[in-house]
Design a protein around this motif. Structure first.
Motif, PDB file in Angstrom:
ATOM      1  N   GLU A 102       0.814  -1.218   0.000  1.00  0.00           N
ATOM      2  CA  GLU A 102       0.000   0.000   0.000  1.00  0.00           C
ATOM      3  C   GLU A 102       0.849   1.271   0.000  1.00  0.00           C
ATOM      4  OE1 GLU A 102      -3.419   2.161   2.729  1.00  0.00           O
ATOM      5  OE2 GLU A 102      -3.021   0.024   3.023  1.00  0.00           O
ATOM      6  N   GLY A 103       1.897   1.299   0.809  1.00  0.00           N
ATOM      7  CA  GLY A 103       2.754   2.481   0.868  1.00  0.00           C
ATOM      8  C   GLY A 103       3.452   2.765  -0.453  1.00  0.00           C
ATOM      9  N   ASP A 104       3.799   1.721  -1.187  1.00  0.00           N
ATOM     10  CA  ASP A 104       4.420   1.914  -2.495  1.00  0.00           C
ATOM     11  C   ASP A 104       3.404   2.417  -3.519  1.00  0.00           C
ATOM     12  OD1 ASP A 104       6.969   1.141  -1.588  1.00  0.00           O
ATOM     13  OD2 ASP A 104       6.472  -0.975  -1.870  1.00  0.00           O
ATOM     14  N   MET A 105       2.156   1.949  -3.417  1.00  0.00           N
ATOM     15  CA  MET A 105       1.119   2.465  -4.309  1.00  0.00           C
ATOM     16  C   MET A 105       0.820   3.929  -3.997  1.00  0.00           C
ATOM     17  SD  MET A 105      -0.650   1.838  -6.987  1.00  0.00           S
ATOM     18  CE  MET A 105      -1.115   0.155  -7.361  1.00  0.00           C
ATOM     19  N   ASP A 106       1.043   4.347  -2.734  1.00  0.00           N
ATOM     20  CA  ASP A 106       0.889   5.766  -2.386  1.00  0.00           C
ATOM     21  C   ASP A 106       1.800   6.634  -3.250  1.00  0.00           C
ATOM     22  OD1 ASP A 106      -0.936   5.196  -0.352  1.00  0.00           O
ATOM     23  OD2 ASP A 106       0.560   5.306   1.254  1.00  0.00           O
ATOM     24  N   ILE A 107       2.939   6.095  -3.644  1.00  0.00           N
ATOM     25  CA  ILE A 107       3.900   6.837  -4.473  1.00  0.00           C
ATOM     26  C   ILE A 107       3.584   6.658  -5.963  1.00  0.00           C
ATOM     27  CG2 ILE A 107       6.346   7.029  -5.116  1.00  0.00           C
ATOM     28  CD1 ILE A 107       6.942   6.017  -2.203  1.00  0.00           C
ATOM     29  N   LEU A 108       3.270   5.431  -6.389  1.00  0.00           N
ATOM     30  CA  LEU A 108       3.045   5.150  -7.808  1.00  0.00           C
ATOM     31  C   LEU A 108       1.737   5.741  -8.332  1.00  0.00           C
ATOM     32  CD1 LEU A 108       4.009   3.674 -10.377  1.00  0.00           C
ATOM     33  CD2 LEU A 108       2.691   1.697  -9.585  1.00  0.00           C
ATOM     34  N   PHE A 109       0.656   5.592  -7.595  1.00  0.00           N
ATOM     35  CA  PHE A 109      -0.663   5.960  -8.102  1.00  0.00           C
ATOM     36  C   PHE A 109      -0.751   7.424  -8.549  1.00  0.00           C
ATOM     37  CE2 PHE A 109      -5.325   6.475  -7.965  1.00  0.00           C
ATOM     38  CZ  PHE A 109      -5.698   5.370  -8.710  1.00  0.00           C
ATOM     39  N   PRO A 110      -0.205   8.375  -7.806  1.00  0.00           N
ATOM     40  CA  PRO A 110      -0.276   9.767  -8.268  1.00  0.00           C
ATOM     41  C   PRO A 110       0.493  10.037  -9.571  1.00  0.00           C
ATOM     42  CG  PRO A 110       0.192   9.689  -5.916  1.00  0.00           C
ATOM     43  CD  PRO A 110       0.323   8.285  -6.449  1.00  0.00           C
ATOM     44  N   LEU A 111       1.381   9.132  -9.955  1.00  0.00           N
ATOM     45  CA  LEU A 111       2.157   9.297 -11.187  1.00  0.00           C
ATOM     46  C   LEU A 111       1.446   8.722 -12.409  1.00  0.00           C
ATOM     47  CD1 LEU A 111       5.651   8.215  -9.788  1.00  0.00           C
ATOM     48  CD2 LEU A 111       4.765  10.550 -10.064  1.00  0.00           C
ATOM     49  N   ARG A 112       0.276   8.134 -12.221  1.00  0.00           N
ATOM     50  CA  ARG A 112      -0.396   7.351 -13.263  1.00  0.00           C
ATOM     51  C   ARG A 112      -0.552   8.070 -14.600  1.00  0.00           C
ATOM     52  NH1 ARG A 112      -3.822   8.947  -9.350  1.00  0.00           N
ATOM     53  NH2 ARG A 112      -5.709  10.074  -9.940  1.00  0.00           N
ATOM     54  N   GLU A 113      -0.849   9.351 -14.594  1.00  0.00           N
ATOM     55  CA  GLU A 113      -1.067  10.071 -15.854  1.00  0.00           C
ATOM     56  C   GLU A 113       0.238  10.395 -16.573  1.00  0.00           C
ATOM     57  OE1 GLU A 113      -3.776  13.315 -15.479  1.00  0.00           O
ATOM     58  OE2 GLU A 113      -5.258  12.087 -14.417  1.00  0.00           O
ATOM     59  N   GLN A 114       1.347  10.280 -15.888  1.00  0.00           N
ATOM     60  CA  GLN A 114       2.651  10.553 -16.499  1.00  0.00           C
ATOM     61  C   GLN A 114       3.319   9.298 -17.061  1.00  0.00           C
ATOM     62  OE1 GLN A 114       5.083  13.057 -13.823  1.00  0.00           O
ATOM     63  NE2 GLN A 114       3.199  13.201 -12.618  1.00  0.00           N
ATOM     64  N   ILE A 115       2.779   8.133 -16.740  1.00  0.00           N
ATOM     65  CA  ILE A 115       3.383   6.867 -17.170  1.00  0.00           C
ATOM     66  C   ILE A 115       3.032   6.613 -18.636  1.00  0.00           C
ATOM     67  CG2 ILE A 115       3.449   4.368 -16.828  1.00  0.00           C
ATOM     68  CD1 ILE A 115       2.735   4.945 -13.848  1.00  0.00           C
ATOM     69  N   GLU A 116       4.051   6.598 -19.474  1.00  0.00           N
ATOM     70  CA  GLU A 116       3.851   6.389 -20.912  1.00  0.00           C
ATOM     71  C   GLU A 116       3.853   4.914 -21.288  1.00  0.00           C
ATOM     72  OE1 GLU A 116       6.823   8.741 -22.843  1.00  0.00           O
ATOM     73  OE2 GLU A 116       6.085  10.585 -21.948  1.00  0.00           O
ATOM     74  N   ARG A 117       4.601   4.108 -20.568  1.00  0.00           N
ATOM     75  CA  ARG A 117       4.624   2.672 -20.847  1.00  0.00           C
ATOM     76  C   ARG A 117       5.054   1.908 -19.598  1.00  0.00           C
ATOM     77  NH1 ARG A 117       9.335   4.486 -22.866  1.00  0.00           N
ATOM     78  NH2 ARG A 117      11.202   3.267 -22.493  1.00  0.00           N
ATOM     79  N   VAL A 118       4.705   0.631 -19.614  1.00  0.00           N
ATOM     80  CA  VAL A 118       5.089  -0.284 -18.556  1.00  0.00           C
ATOM     81  C   VAL A 118       5.781  -1.459 -19.242  1.00  0.00           C
ATOM     82  CG1 VAL A 118       4.293  -1.807 -16.711  1.00  0.00           C
ATOM     83  CG2 VAL A 118       3.138   0.398 -17.100  1.00  0.00           C
ATOM     84  N   GLU A 119       7.037  -1.668 -18.906  1.00  0.00           N
ATOM     85  CA  GLU A 119       7.820  -2.766 -19.466  1.00  0.00           C
ATOM     86  C   GLU A 119       7.953  -3.855 -18.406  1.00  0.00           C
ATOM     87  OE1 GLU A 119      11.593  -1.068 -20.436  1.00  0.00           O
ATOM     88  OE2 GLU A 119      10.762   0.196 -22.015  1.00  0.00           O
ATOM     89  N   ILE A 120       7.605  -5.062 -18.792  1.00  0.00           N
ATOM     90  CA  ILE A 120       7.766  -6.203 -17.887  1.00  0.00           C
ATOM     91  C   ILE A 120       8.754  -7.144 -18.547  1.00  0.00           C
ATOM     92  CG2 ILE A 120       6.638  -8.066 -16.632  1.00  0.00           C
ATOM     93  CD1 ILE A 120       3.985  -6.505 -16.932  1.00  0.00           C
ATOM     94  N   VAL A 121       9.867  -7.360 -17.863  1.00  0.00           N
ATOM     95  CA  VAL A 121      10.953  -8.187 -18.414  1.00  0.00           C
ATOM     96  C   VAL A 121      11.205  -9.382 -17.493  1.00  0.00           C
ATOM     97  CG1 VAL A 121      12.007  -6.208 -19.587  1.00  0.00           C
ATOM     98  CG2 VAL A 121      12.775  -6.830 -17.290  1.00  0.00           C
ATOM     99  N   PRO A 122      11.781 -10.452 -18.082  1.00  0.00           N
ATOM    100  CA  PRO A 122      12.054 -11.631 -17.266  1.00  0.00           C
ATOM    101  C   PRO A 122      12.981 -11.298 -16.120  1.00  0.00           C
ATOM    102  CG  PRO A 122      12.378 -12.161 -19.582  1.00  0.00           C
ATOM    103  CD  PRO A 122      12.139 -10.690 -19.485  1.00  0.00           C
TER     104      PRO A 122
END
Length: 151
Positions: free
Chosen positions: A131-151
């Protein structure tokens, strides 16, 4: 700004160009090795996605829906006979229109970055944060251009 998730390290890092903004531990799907290939396989997908849906309060708290399956995921699945031509066309059309791809296909869907805890690999394929980490990530949501998931 982009998010990079390294499955082997169980980390999520937010980057602004070459500057690291934030990093945290994540939990993955219950069968995290390898890319997601079908609904119910418990794997977290691998590839490049975008945030296509935002939930302020979902089943697992705040959630950012990812554009899985990607056009690449769909083309690969079609080439291997895992989806039919109409399903491929629907997924490709959604991406061409910058919309959420259909989530009811044999490839699965509803892959989120969501709250719920990072201590184990427990999701159906999502990426779980504390939850505390989502407190930081969630407000950035509109600035995120892509999400890369790598092995």
């Amino acid at each position: 700004m982009f998010v990079r998730i390294e499955k082997a390290r169980r980390t999520l890092t937010v980057w602004d160009g070459r500057k690291r903004v934030f990093s945290c531990r994540v939990g993955l799907g219950r069968a995290p090795q390898g890319p997601k290939r079908r609904e119910g396989d418990g794997r977290t997908p691998e590839g490049a996605y975008r945030v296509c849906l935002v939930k302020e309060a979902g089943k697992y708290g705040r959630s950012l829906g990812l554009s899985y399956p990607s056009a690449r995921d769909a083309r690969l699945a079609y080439a291997h006979g895992r989806i039919d031509l109409p399903t491929l066309a629907n997924i490709l059309a959604a991406h061409a229109q910058n919309k959420r791809p259909p989530w009811g296909s044999p490839l699965g869907g509803e892959i989120y970055l969501h709250e719920g805890g990072s201590q184990t690999d427990w999701t159906q394929g999502c990426v779980a944060l504390d939850e505390g980490d989502m407190d930081i990530l969630f407000p950035l949501r509109e600035q995120i251009e892509r999400v890369e998931i790598v092995p």
